[in-house]
Scaffold this active site. Structure first.
Site, PDB file in Angstrom:
ATOM      1  N   GLU A   1       0.827  -1.203   0.000  1.00  0.00           N
ATOM      2  CA  GLU A   1       0.000   0.000   0.000  1.00  0.00           C
ATOM      3  C   GLU A   1       0.867   1.262   0.000  1.00  0.00           C
ATOM      4  O   GLU A   1       0.611   2.201  -0.760  1.00  0.00           O
ATOM      5  CB  GLU A   1      -0.931  -0.006   1.210  1.00  0.00           C
ATOM      6  CG  GLU A   1      -2.006  -1.071   1.125  1.00  0.00           C
ATOM      7  CD  GLU A   1      -3.349  -0.581   1.636  1.00  0.00           C
ATOM      8  OE1 GLU A   1      -4.107  -0.009   0.821  1.00  0.00           O
ATOM      9  OE2 GLU A   1      -3.610  -0.762   2.836  1.00  0.00           O
TER      10      GLU A   1
ATOM     11  N   GLU B   1      -4.923  -7.985   2.589  1.00  0.00           N
ATOM     12  CA  GLU B   1      -5.850  -7.741   3.700  1.00  0.00           C
ATOM     13  C   GLU B   1      -7.056  -8.668   3.687  1.00  0.00           C
ATOM     14  O   GLU B   1      -7.517  -9.124   4.748  1.00  0.00           O
ATOM     15  CB  GLU B   1      -6.314  -6.280   3.675  1.00  0.00           C
ATOM     16  CG  GLU B   1      -5.359  -5.309   4.337  1.00  0.00           C
ATOM     17  CD  GLU B   1      -4.198  -4.896   3.451  1.00  0.00           C
ATOM     18  OE1 GLU B   1      -3.421  -4.020   3.841  1.00  0.00           O
ATOM     19  OE2 GLU B   1      -4.057  -5.478   2.342  1.00  0.00           O
TER      20      GLU B   1
END
Length: 272
Positions: A125, A145
């Site tokens: 990210e 995630e």
């Protein structure tokens, strides 16, 4: 290379010439995020914004893992180890963690990423908030995630789609699987693959090229790259781009660049 006093236990901040080098330093926990790491990164990015002697930054890490993202063990225990300094800062800057992770308020200068080993979840990210990315041949990426029942809150559902084709972004986000360095290169997620242990050297080569260019021009290009995307029509983006170009062409650096070209010598830019 000089270490700066904004360094923290989990984030070493150094200056080498005109380059800020930010090193994640929690190898015993695979460089999973900690409050001290976030604090160091936040301070580094704000310094990069404010100090005109700094032309760009490199983000790297100690150990054999670049970053495993959120500290899931600490999260499961409910103990994130936040210091008083961090909590005080968060009271003043509620999105300090998002600024640290380059989701919000990104610096106005280029950031070069040097990845060795795994860059998973938050590790990939934060990658999307950087501008030029070098990966070692053993680097592994992934926004994982969903595999933990979590949501990628650092911006991947927005940025990844804008940086690589939709179907590839959807595969990475929805399957939560690992992506090899070669796959990342083929899909345009990183710029270059280099031998293991040499990513920082390669990042410094990019930094040297950036530092040799006009700093006002570099900042304007960075702003246009980040702001004039799909959210603007092409015509509107052209108008906004012209507004950035005007001050650059009127600068002393522009005159110096043209003189240096005529005189066949390296330009001596001053950022004015």
């Amino acid at each position: 290379m000089a270490e700066l006093d904004i360094s923290t236990e989990n984030c070493i901040v150094e200056q080498e010439g005109n380059v800020l080098i930010v090193t994640l330093n929690r190898p015993e926990a695979k460089n999973a995020f900690s409050p001290q790491m976030l604090l160091g990164m936040y301070k580094a990015w704000r310094l990069l914004d404010e100090d005109d002697s700094l032309r760009c930054a490199i983000l790297t890490a100690n150990g054999d893992t670049f970053c495993a993202g959120m500290d899931l063990k600490a999260g499961a225990d409910g103990d994130h180890g936040a210091t008083e300094e961090f909590m005080t800062l968060m009271g003043e800057v509620p999105n300090v963690h998002w600024q640290a992770l380059l989701r919000d308020n990104r610096p106005n200068k280029p950031i070069i990423l040097a990845v060795e080993g795994y860059a998973l979840a938050g590790g990939t990210e934060i990658l999307q908030g950087t501008d030029i990315r070098v990966g070692a041949e053993d680097a592994v990426f992934g926004v994982t995630e969903v595999a933990r029942g979590l949501y990628p809150m650092s911006g991947s559902t927005v940025r990844l789609r804008r940086q690589i084709p939709y179907c590839l972004a959807a595969e990475i986000l929805l399957c939560g699987e690992h992506v090899s360095a070669q796959q990342a290169l083929d899909n345009g997620l990183i710029n270059k693959i280099v031998p293991k242990g040499t990513t920082l050297d390669a990042a410094k080569e990019y930094a040297a090229k950036i530092c040799a260019n006009g700093p006002l021009a570099v900042k304007a290009v960075v702003q246009s790259l980040r702001e004039h995307q799909e959210c603007m029509s092409e015509d509107d983006a052209m108008v906004a781009s012209d507004a950035l170009a005007g001050p650059v062409f009127a600068s002393n650096d522009a005159k110096e660049g043209m003189r240096a070209f005529k005189e066949k010598r390296p330009a001596e830019f001053t950022g004015t």
